[in-house]
Design an enzyme around this catalytic site. Structure first.
Site, PDB file in Angstrom:
ATOM      1  N   LYS A 120      76.889 120.654  60.022  1.00  0.00           N
ATOM      2  CA  LYS A 120      76.616 119.223  59.772  1.00  0.00           C
ATOM      3  C   LYS A 120      76.497 118.499  61.119  1.00  0.00           C
ATOM      4  CE  LYS A 120      78.270 116.800  55.788  1.00  0.00           C
ATOM      5  NZ  LYS A 120      79.370 116.169  55.049  1.00  0.00           N
TER       6      LYS A 120
ATOM      7  N   LYS B 157      87.147 109.680  40.129  1.00  0.00           N
ATOM      8  CA  LYS B 157      88.278 110.045  41.006  1.00  0.00           C
ATOM      9  C   LYS B 157      89.267 108.897  41.100  1.00  0.00           C
ATOM     10  CE  LYS B 157      87.040 109.609  45.384  1.00  0.00           C
ATOM     11  NZ  LYS B 157      87.741 108.424  45.891  1.00  0.00           N
TER      12      LYS B 157
ATOM     13  N   CYS C 246      83.267 108.492  42.999  1.00  0.00           N
ATOM     14  CA  CYS C 246      84.278 107.437  43.136  1.00  0.00           C
ATOM     15  C   CYS C 246      84.949 107.038  41.835  1.00  0.00           C
ATOM     16  CB  CYS C 246      83.634 106.227  43.792  1.00  0.00           C
ATOM     17  SG  CYS C 246      83.195 106.580  45.477  1.00  0.00           S
TER      18      CYS C 246
ATOM     19  N   GLY D 130      74.856 103.067  28.469  1.00  0.00           N
ATOM     20  CA  GLY D 130      74.106 104.319  28.631  1.00  0.00           C
ATOM     21  C   GLY D 130      75.036 105.495  28.431  1.00  0.00           C
TER      22      GLY D 130
ATOM     23  N   ASP E  80      83.364 115.620  62.866  1.00  0.00           N
ATOM     24  CA  ASP E  80      83.396 116.313  61.586  1.00  0.00           C
ATOM     25  C   ASP E  80      83.745 117.772  61.843  1.00  0.00           C
ATOM     26  OD1 ASP E  80      81.940 115.568  58.600  1.00  0.00           O
ATOM     27  OD2 ASP E  80      82.501 117.631  59.032  1.00  0.00           O
TER      28      ASP E  80
ATOM     29  N   PHE F 196      83.648  99.577  49.924  1.00  0.00           N
ATOM     30  CA  PHE F 196      83.111  99.217  48.595  1.00  0.00           C
ATOM     31  C   PHE F 196      81.635  99.580  48.548  1.00  0.00           C
ATOM     32  CE2 PHE F 196      86.987  97.234  47.458  1.00  0.00           C
ATOM     33  CZ  PHE F 196      87.471  96.618  48.605  1.00  0.00           C
TER      34      PHE F 196
ATOM     35  N   LYS G 190      91.203  98.441  46.220  1.00  0.00           N
ATOM     36  CA  LYS G 190      90.127  99.431  46.077  1.00  0.00           C
ATOM     37  C   LYS G 190      90.171 100.074  44.696  1.00  0.00           C
ATOM     38  CE  LYS G 190      87.129 102.651  46.899  1.00  0.00           C
ATOM     39  NZ  LYS G 190      85.696 102.383  46.994  1.00  0.00           N
TER      40      LYS G 190
ATOM     41  N   LEU H 166      76.794  95.862  33.148  1.00  0.00           N
ATOM     42  CA  LEU H 166      76.799  95.751  31.682  1.00  0.00           C
ATOM     43  C   LEU H 166      75.653  96.561  31.096  1.00  0.00           C
ATOM     44  CD1 LEU H 166      77.602  91.987  30.883  1.00  0.00           C
ATOM     45  CD2 LEU H 166      79.029  93.987  30.400  1.00  0.00           C
TER      46      LEU H 166
ATOM     47  N   VAL I   6      80.733 108.041  53.225  1.00  0.00           N
ATOM     48  CA  VAL I   6      81.471 106.870  53.724  1.00  0.00           C
ATOM     49  C   VAL I   6      81.515 106.885  55.248  1.00  0.00           C
ATOM     50  CG1 VAL I   6      83.731 105.774  53.786  1.00  0.00           C
ATOM     51  CG2 VAL I   6      82.848 106.679  51.635  1.00  0.00           C
TER      52      VAL I   6
HETATM   53  C1  UDX Z   1      84.920 110.405  50.196  1.00  0.00           C
HETATM   54  C2  UDX Z   1      85.152 109.778  48.851  1.00  0.00           C
HETATM   55  O1  UDX Z   1      83.977 109.987  48.063  1.00  0.00           O
HETATM   56  C3  UDX Z   1      85.368 108.299  48.985  1.00  0.00           C
HETATM   57  O2  UDX Z   1      85.789 107.752  47.746  1.00  0.00           O
HETATM   58  C4  UDX Z   1      86.455 108.067  49.979  1.00  0.00           C
HETATM   59  O3  UDX Z   1      86.602 106.674  50.117  1.00  0.00           O
HETATM   60  C5  UDX Z   1      86.075 108.706  51.307  1.00  0.00           C
HETATM   61  O4  UDX Z   1      85.922 110.098  51.127  1.00  0.00           O
HETATM   62  P1  UDX Z   1      82.648 110.826  51.091  1.00  0.00           P
HETATM   63  O5  UDX Z   1      82.058 110.328  52.327  1.00  0.00           O
HETATM   64  O6  UDX Z   1      81.851 110.983  49.850  1.00  0.00           O
HETATM   65  O7  UDX Z   1      83.774 109.863  50.743  1.00  0.00           O
HETATM   66  O8  UDX Z   1      83.387 112.215  51.428  1.00  0.00           O
HETATM   67  P2  UDX Z   1      82.618 113.581  51.621  1.00  0.00           P
HETATM   68  O9  UDX Z   1      81.195 113.398  51.255  1.00  0.00           O
HETATM   69  O10 UDX Z   1      83.469 114.567  50.936  1.00  0.00           O
HETATM   70  O11 UDX Z   1      82.679 113.788  53.213  1.00  0.00           O
HETATM   71  C6  UDX Z   1      83.868 114.043  53.858  1.00  0.00           C
HETATM   72  C7  UDX Z   1      83.508 114.620  55.255  1.00  0.00           C
HETATM   73  O12 UDX Z   1      84.688 114.853  56.000  1.00  0.00           O
HETATM   74  C8  UDX Z   1      82.762 115.948  55.154  1.00  0.00           C
HETATM   75  O13 UDX Z   1      81.623 115.873  55.989  1.00  0.00           O
HETATM   76  C9  UDX Z   1      83.752 116.971  55.717  1.00  0.00           C
HETATM   77  O14 UDX Z   1      83.107 117.996  56.435  1.00  0.00           O
HETATM   78  C10 UDX Z   1      84.592 116.101  56.646  1.00  0.00           C
HETATM   79  N1  UDX Z   1      85.953 116.598  56.878  1.00  0.00           N
HETATM   80  C11 UDX Z   1      86.735 116.952  55.822  1.00  0.00           C
HETATM   81  C12 UDX Z   1      86.431 116.654  58.194  1.00  0.00           C
HETATM   82  O15 UDX Z   1      85.725 116.335  59.129  1.00  0.00           O
HETATM   83  N2  UDX Z   1      87.708 117.077  58.405  1.00  0.00           N
HETATM   84  C13 UDX Z   1      88.517 117.463  57.373  1.00  0.00           C
HETATM   85  O16 UDX Z   1      89.658 117.870  57.624  1.00  0.00           O
HETATM   86  C14 UDX Z   1      88.013 117.396  56.044  1.00  0.00           C
HETATM   87  C1  UDX Z   2      81.016 102.684  43.141  1.00  0.00           C
HETATM   88  C2  UDX Z   2      81.350 101.233  43.413  1.00  0.00           C
HETATM   89  O1  UDX Z   2      80.288 100.410  42.929  1.00  0.00           O
HETATM   90  C3  UDX Z   2      81.519 101.013  44.914  1.00  0.00           C
HETATM   91  O2  UDX Z   2      81.898  99.684  45.174  1.00  0.00           O
HETATM   92  C4  UDX Z   2      82.610 101.961  45.424  1.00  0.00           C
HETATM   93  O3  UDX Z   2      82.786 101.827  46.809  1.00  0.00           O
HETATM   94  C5  UDX Z   2      82.230 103.390  45.118  1.00  0.00           C
HETATM   95  O4  UDX Z   2      82.012 103.557  43.706  1.00  0.00           O
HETATM   96  P1  UDX Z   2      78.926 104.264  43.259  1.00  0.00           P
HETATM   97  O5  UDX Z   2      79.893 105.270  42.710  1.00  0.00           O
HETATM   98  O6  UDX Z   2      78.071 104.616  44.401  1.00  0.00           O
HETATM   99  O7  UDX Z   2      79.761 102.955  43.715  1.00  0.00           O
HETATM  100  O8  UDX Z   2      77.954 103.870  42.065  1.00  0.00           O
HETATM  101  P2  UDX Z   2      77.774 102.608  41.102  1.00  0.00           P
HETATM  102  O9  UDX Z   2      76.515 101.957  41.448  1.00  0.00           O
HETATM  103  O10 UDX Z   2      78.997 101.793  41.068  1.00  0.00           O
HETATM  104  O11 UDX Z   2      77.596 103.342  39.673  1.00  0.00           O
HETATM  105  C6  UDX Z   2      78.640 104.181  39.257  1.00  0.00           C
HETATM  106  C7  UDX Z   2      78.232 104.785  37.922  1.00  0.00           C
HETATM  107  O12 UDX Z   2      78.214 103.768  36.910  1.00  0.00           O
HETATM  108  C8  UDX Z   2      76.854 105.440  37.923  1.00  0.00           C
HETATM  109  O13 UDX Z   2      76.933 106.673  37.222  1.00  0.00           O
HETATM  110  C9  UDX Z   2      75.997 104.444  37.161  1.00  0.00           C
HETATM  111  O14 UDX Z   2      74.959 105.098  36.447  1.00  0.00           O
HETATM  112  C10 UDX Z   2      77.003 103.851  36.180  1.00  0.00           C
HETATM  113  N1  UDX Z   2      76.667 102.497  35.732  1.00  0.00           N
HETATM  114  C11 UDX Z   2      76.596 101.491  36.647  1.00  0.00           C
HETATM  115  C12 UDX Z   2      76.460 102.278  34.372  1.00  0.00           C
HETATM  116  O15 UDX Z   2      76.508 103.206  33.563  1.00  0.00           O
HETATM  117  N2  UDX Z   2      76.181 101.011  33.957  1.00  0.00           N
HETATM  118  C13 UDX Z   2      76.102  99.965  34.837  1.00  0.00           C
HETATM  119  O16 UDX Z   2      75.835  98.842  34.406  1.00  0.00           O
HETATM  120  C14 UDX Z   2      76.311 100.209  36.219  1.00  0.00           C
END
Ligand code: UDX
Ligand code: UDX
Length: 465
Positions: free
Chosen positions: A35, A280, A277, A270, A30, A157, A221, A267, A11
């Site tokens: 990283k 969680k 996401c 599978g 970070d 999103f 969200k 839809l 994100v």
């Molecule tokens: C996560 C969740 O997946 C998403 O649903 C939420 O909206 C945002 O946080 P993501 O980007 O996947 O998103 O998180 P992650 O991949 O765990 O990355 C978090 C980053 O923050 C890591 O690079 C970590 O090193 C960094 N971090 C964590 C800091 O810089 N400071 C901290 O104290 C903790």
């Molecule tokens: C999701 C939301 O789409 C996004 O808006 C939010 O910010 C983060 O979470 P993401 O988790 O990246 O995004 O994946 P997504 O494409 O939504 O698929 C989620 C899971 O649903 C995957 O495991 C996918 O295989 C499954 N899926 C998706 C199905 O099984 N059937 C479907 O028709 C669509």
């Protein structure tokens, strides 16, 4: 505008890079030095379509920097994004300690002008006020006057695999705050995206901006992800009934998806949803409801259907192979969806655990994952995967899995069996290649119907018309 993004995961990094690409001056912070070093060298630590290219050009334009120095980031930004992970605890509630650490850190480094502090991370409902209090705790540790700040909830999103596209082409932007000044600054920040200056189709109307209060923005969200997850569990439940009544869920999905009130997306039946996401966010919303004395029964059922759906592939393997002990099962794909390197809460992990428990040998091929600490054999090619397998399970719907030489695979397998865990392959192609094809909610009746009745109908129609 001057922006600081704290947390460079899926994100944070995408948000920082895209904001730099549209002209803002961005510093990404970070706390993982390896990283940061990697990003300073111009490399992206995650795989996201298109990210590396715009990251490098933004760095060359001098609009994007990476550091571990939170104080420098806070001093730089007039808008500070909190984008650190909010993983689920075993209880299902969100682990917000990283958000807390960052909010406190911001408080201890706040200086100079007015700041907008943005919750980009998915935080439990009601966190906006909680973040304000923590930032103030951090400020209090310094006993210095500050120019003031406001909190905004700006949920993301982004879908993994299309996060850059989704950033430049959002369906909507959600801004939650009780400060008009903060909202105004965010509207200026996002104006190039709202005006579709970087969109695929610049002639579309402006991106809708939903301006609301903090809690509603946070709920938007959770409600969006929970609805999408429930929609998928719904079609998976229909698929499980189709398996028993001889209907074909892909036909059902087509027939209901044409109703504009339902829509044809999400839809695809599978083995269910995974990732960082949906699992969680749905469990966090269920937990929040419980905190306020409400049992979210519908969401709990969606989670239950999803959990059982993952192991459906095992049931189908047992139906056709009977004993799995000693058998070799090949998994096509490991990640929770295509176009990502993210294994977090991937259905494959449950499948692997259960297959090993049942005494099967597991091989896998994934286009991106080349090393992992799973007790499986990772092959370099799909062909190597197929060799000596008793069955293949398609776990991730990578486009390239539609273009494989399945006739060759069938000749290398002990028994050419394909469990299509995403109803992704063309069953006629797979059967012509010599496989027994088994989908999720894909009945044989429709196959016979499709191959015979539709053609005959054309003849009948021509005679009657
Ligand atoms: C996560 C969740 O997946 C998403 O649903 C939420 O909206 C945002 O946080 P993501 O980007 O996947 O998103 O998180 P992650 O991949 O765990 O990355 C978090 C980053 O923050 C890591 O690079 C970590 O090193 C960094 N971090 C964590 C800091 O810089 N400071 C901290 O104290 C903790
Ligand atoms: C999701 C939301 O789409 C996004 O808006 C939010 O910010 C983060 O979470 P993401 O988790 O990246 O995004 O994946 P997504 O494409 O939504 O698929 C989620 C899971 O649903 C995957 O495991 C996918 O295989 C499954 N899926 C998706 C199905 O099984 N059937 C479907 O028709 C669509």
């Amino acid at each position: 505008m001057r922006v600081c993004v704290i947390g460079t995961g899926y994100v944070g990094l995408v948000t920082g890079v895209c904001l730099a690409a549209i002209g803002h001056q961005v510093i990404c912070v970070d706390n993982n030095p390896e990283k940061v070093a990697l990003m300073q060298s111009g490399q992206s630590p995650i795989y996201e379509l298109g990210l590396a290219e715009i990251m490098q050009s933004a760095m060359e334009a001098g609009r994007l920097e990476f550091t571990t120095d939170l104080a420098a980031g806070v001093a730089h930004g007039e808008i500070l994004f909190i984008a650190v992970g909010t993983p689920a605890l075993p209880t299902g509630e969100s682990d917000t300690r990283y958000v807390e650490a960052v909010a406190r850190g911001i408080g201890t480094h706040l200086n100079g002008g007015y700041k907008v502090i943005v919750n980009k991370s998915t935080v439990p409902i009601g966190s906006g006020d909680w973040v304000r209090r923590i930032v103030l705790d951090g400020v209090a540790e310094r006993q210095e006057e500050i120019a003031g700040f406001d909190i905004v909830s700006n949920p993301e999103f982004l879908r993994e695999g299309s996060a850059v596209y989704d950033t430049f082409n959002p369906d909507r932007i959600v801004l939650g705050s009780n400060s008009s000044k903060a909202i105004a600054m965010m509207q200026i920040l996002y104006q190039p995206i709202v005006k579709r200056e970087f969109a695929e189709n610049e002639f579309l109307p402006e991106v809708p901006v939903v301006v609301t209060d903090l809690s509603s923005a946070e709920m938007i969200k959770y409600a969006a992800n929970s609805f999408l997850a429930t929609k998928i569990s719904f079609i998976n439940e229909v698929a499980n009934i189709c398996d028993r009544v001889g209907a074909d869920v892909t036909q059902v999905a087509k027939g209901i998806g044409l109703d504009s009130r339902i829509g044809n997306k999400f839809l695809q039946a599978g083995i269910g949803w995974g990732g960082s996401c949906f699992p969680k966010d749905v469990s966090a919303l269920i937990h929040t409801a419980k905190d306020y004395g409400y049992e979210a029964k519908l969401l709990q059922s969606a989670v239950k259907v999803n959990k059982e759906q993952r192991l459906l592939a095992i049931e189908k393997l047992q139906q056709i192979l009977k004993i799995l002990k000693g058998k070799t099962i090949g998994l096509l794909g490991l990640t929770f969806k295509p176009d990502t390197d993210d294994l977090r809460d991937a259905p494959a992990l449950d499948l692997i655990r259960e297959l090993i428990r049942l005494g099967a040998k597991v091989k896998a091929y994934d286009p991106i994952i080349t090393n992992q600490n799973l007790e499986i054999t990772l092959t370099k090619t799909p062909e190597e995967l197929a060799a000596n397998c008793d069955a293949l399970v398609l776990v991730t719907d990578w486009q390239e899995f539609r273009e494989l030489d399945y006739a060759l695979f069938a000749s290398k397998m002990n028994s050419p069996i394909m469990i299509d865990g995403r109803n992704f392959l063309d069953r006629n192609v797979i059967e012509k290649a010599g496989f027994a094809y088994i989908g999720i909610g894909r009945s044989d009746d429709f196959k016979r119907f499709a191959s015979k009745i539709i053609r005959e109908t054309v003849v009948e129609y021509a005679q009657i018309a």
